[in-house]
Structure formats: C-alpha cells, structure tokens
Enzyme design. Sequence first.
Site, PDB file in Angstrom:
ATOM      1  N   HIS A 123     144.684-108.594  10.027  1.00 49.93           N
ATOM      2  CA  HIS A 123     143.234-108.812  10.127  1.00 49.93           C
ATOM      3  C   HIS A 123     142.745-109.908   9.157  1.00 49.93           C
ATOM      4  CE1 HIS A 123     143.228-105.788   6.932  1.00 49.93           C
ATOM      5  NE2 HIS A 123     143.284-104.765   7.777  1.00 49.93           N
TER       6      HIS A 123
ATOM      7  N   ASP B 268     142.084-102.793  15.589  1.00 53.92           N
ATOM      8  CA  ASP B 268     142.023-102.005  14.349  1.00 53.92           C
ATOM      9  C   ASP B 268     141.141-100.782  14.575  1.00 53.92           C
ATOM     10  OD1 ASP B 268     142.628-101.292  11.756  1.00 53.92           O
ATOM     11  OD2 ASP B 268     141.120-102.578  10.833  1.00 53.92           O
TER      12      ASP B 268
ATOM     13  N   ASP C  80     134.859-107.962  16.553  1.00 51.58           N
ATOM     14  CA  ASP C  80     133.900-106.903  16.866  1.00 51.58           C
ATOM     15  C   ASP C  80     132.483-107.235  16.418  1.00 51.58           C
ATOM     16  OD1 ASP C  80     134.275-106.702  14.138  1.00 51.58           O
ATOM     17  OD2 ASP C  80     134.473-104.508  14.118  1.00 51.58           O
TER      18      ASP C  80
ATOM     19  N   GLU D 135     150.747 -99.649   8.342  1.00 50.53           N
ATOM     20  CA  GLU D 135     149.795-100.413   7.537  1.00 50.53           C
ATOM     21  C   GLU D 135     149.746 -99.732   6.170  1.00 50.53           C
ATOM     22  OE1 GLU D 135     145.383-102.453   7.788  1.00 50.53           O
ATOM     23  OE2 GLU D 135     145.788-100.654   8.951  1.00 50.53           O
TER      24      GLU D 135
END
Length: 377
Positions: free
Chosen positions: A218, A275, A250, A131
């Site tokens: 994401h 993540d 989440d 990432e």
Amino acid sequence: MDDVTRIIHSARLIDAGAETPDAWIRVEAGRVAASGTGDSWRSLGADEVVDASGAVLTPGFVDLHGHGGGGRAHEDGIEAIRVARATHLAYGTTRAVISLVAGSPADLATRLGAIAELAEADASVLGAHLEGPFLDPAHHGAHDPALLLTPTPEAVAALIEAARGSLVQVTLAPELPGGHDAIAQFAAAGVVVAVGHTDADVEATRRAFDAGATLLTHAFNAMPGLHHRAPGPVGAATGDPRVTLEVIADGVHLHPDVIRMLFAAAPGRIALVTDAMAAAGAADGTYLLGSLSVTVDAGVARLADGTIAGSTLTQDAALRTAVAAGVALPDAVAALTATPARTIGRPELGSLAVGAVADAVLLSADLHVRRVFSGTV
C-alpha cells in the site's frame, strides 16, 4: 469451476492494455478457447450465449491484499474466509491472496495451515499473505504493536513450513535487524517479499529490492512520504522496474491526484488492492481486525486513535475511483488483472487471451458489475 461452454459477444473488451470493440470470446473447459470480433462467433456452438452489447468485459480481478469482507475477518477461520471470498467475488474479484494481520507465531502457523487447506480445495484462494509480524513498531498502522517481531532465520523458516507451500507474499520492514537476510530467505522459498510498514529511506529501500523484494505494500501508507529531498520507499519503488506498487484506491488512503501520479510514475507496475477488512460489503459498525477494535463510519474504518484500519473497498469500486482520477481504463483494468497476476507468478490469470483461465467480469458502461464468470486453474 464452471464447465459450461459459453460465448460472450458484442462486448467492449478491455484486456492486455488495450480496448477492442465488438469483441467476443468462447469459453470451453474453463479456459478461453477462441476470440474475435464482429459476428464470427455465430459459426461456433455453445451451451450459453451472452449478449454483452453496451457492456465492458475484462479479465477477472486479482486481489493481492485483503483481510476480509461480508462481516467476517480472515483470522476467524476457513468459513469466515469463504464468506469474505463470496462477498468479493460478487464485485469481480475472482482470485485473491488471503492476508493476515500480525499475530503470535503459534496463531499465524495455525492460520497458515488453514489457508493451505482451503487453497487446495478452492482455486479462487491463491494462498496467504503475511502482513507482519516483521513490521516497524513506529509504523504499525492497524497491527497490534505488542505482536511485532524481529525476523530470525528460525522464525522465518517456521512460517514457511507452516504454510506448506501456500505462502505467496510477506510484508516486512527491511531496516529491522535481520531484515535483508529474511528477504533473501523468503525469496529463496518462492515467496514474494513486499516492503511495508517501514521507516526505510530511499537507500534502505533500494537495498531491500536488491536483496529480493519486488513489491511495495500500500504505497504511501505506513511509510515515510515522498519529499523532494527524501523520496523514501515510493521514490525507490517507482524508479525500479522490478517492483510493483500496491495502491488502495478508495478515496481515503490516497488523494485521486496521487493515484494518477503513481500510475504515471510506474506504468504497468501498479496493483489495485482492497486491503479490505470485515466491513467490506457489510454495514458500518464495530469490528475486530486481529486483536484491535475498529469502528467503521460512512464506510471508513479507523482505530480509536483515528488510524486508518484497512478499507471497506471492493475492486470494482477501485476501478471506478482510478478512472475518475484520470487513469485510462485499460491501465486501470491491467492494475486489477495482469499486473497482480504477474507479480505473484500466475501469468495464466489476469488475461482473456486464448488459453488463459476464463475468469471474467462483465461490467455496465459505468463500470458496475453485471456478472462474474469463473474459469479453471
């Protein structure tokens, strides 16, 4: 690998986008050898018979994007990765791609080499996800902006070489100079390219997908939002059947209504990722994410300036959040299993069909993990 011959029966099986009541599977040599419904399992022998009455049985979860757990970050080395894997395995994640935050080229090369070594010894480690460092500085999120770089053919080649065939995924901002060439170079090496940490508009994102990117890191986070006259990366991704969208369910990164809308807008193309940073499965406190200090309070991880810094999510919790948001259970399970497995070219995972790897999760009726089973490669 678990070599036990096993029958799991009387389960509510959720697999392949469907629900099968009173289902059973028989596992042999780490793979699903037979399946059916009712009492037909009784004529088959097994070392262990598991009564799953009242329970939900799903394939093992596959996490495409996570940075640590159990108090340890992936950047801390092989033993730290093992701790993180054990933590997430207890919550149903039977296979995971090991994500790294932006670092110097030398540090990333060393870490990629370590992950390659671990992946050879541990089949639950699917490889590495970079990432960064090829991210937009204005959308750096929890990455140190001083470590971000513009992609060059030499830099890309060096990272691919360091990974020794274990680089599964890379996130980059396609609008950077050389971005589209980097996408093509990574894709030609068999690396899944994700658009993320980007300032790309809808057209720039579409060009990235045409260049070979097939994933959105994401969705909504660290990128332009969805506006009715400027649909941005999310608009481009939901409209492109080649693209999978990562979703962090989440309750912090996305509103539940947005989670439900993404599933509706891109059916069969949502991958529920964690993540997760080091505090997943651990206590609140202060942690490092790469070179940055992160404070975790009430399970929410943030930098000093308030920027969300990963999550403390586990995939079973993501399943419960998605279902509570209005996503049908078979669709939510697919987003943890078949969809991420397909996205990285591992169709033998994420399924409990006959012949598939027998990774499985047994959940209570309210979707808390009761037992996790690991198959073979």
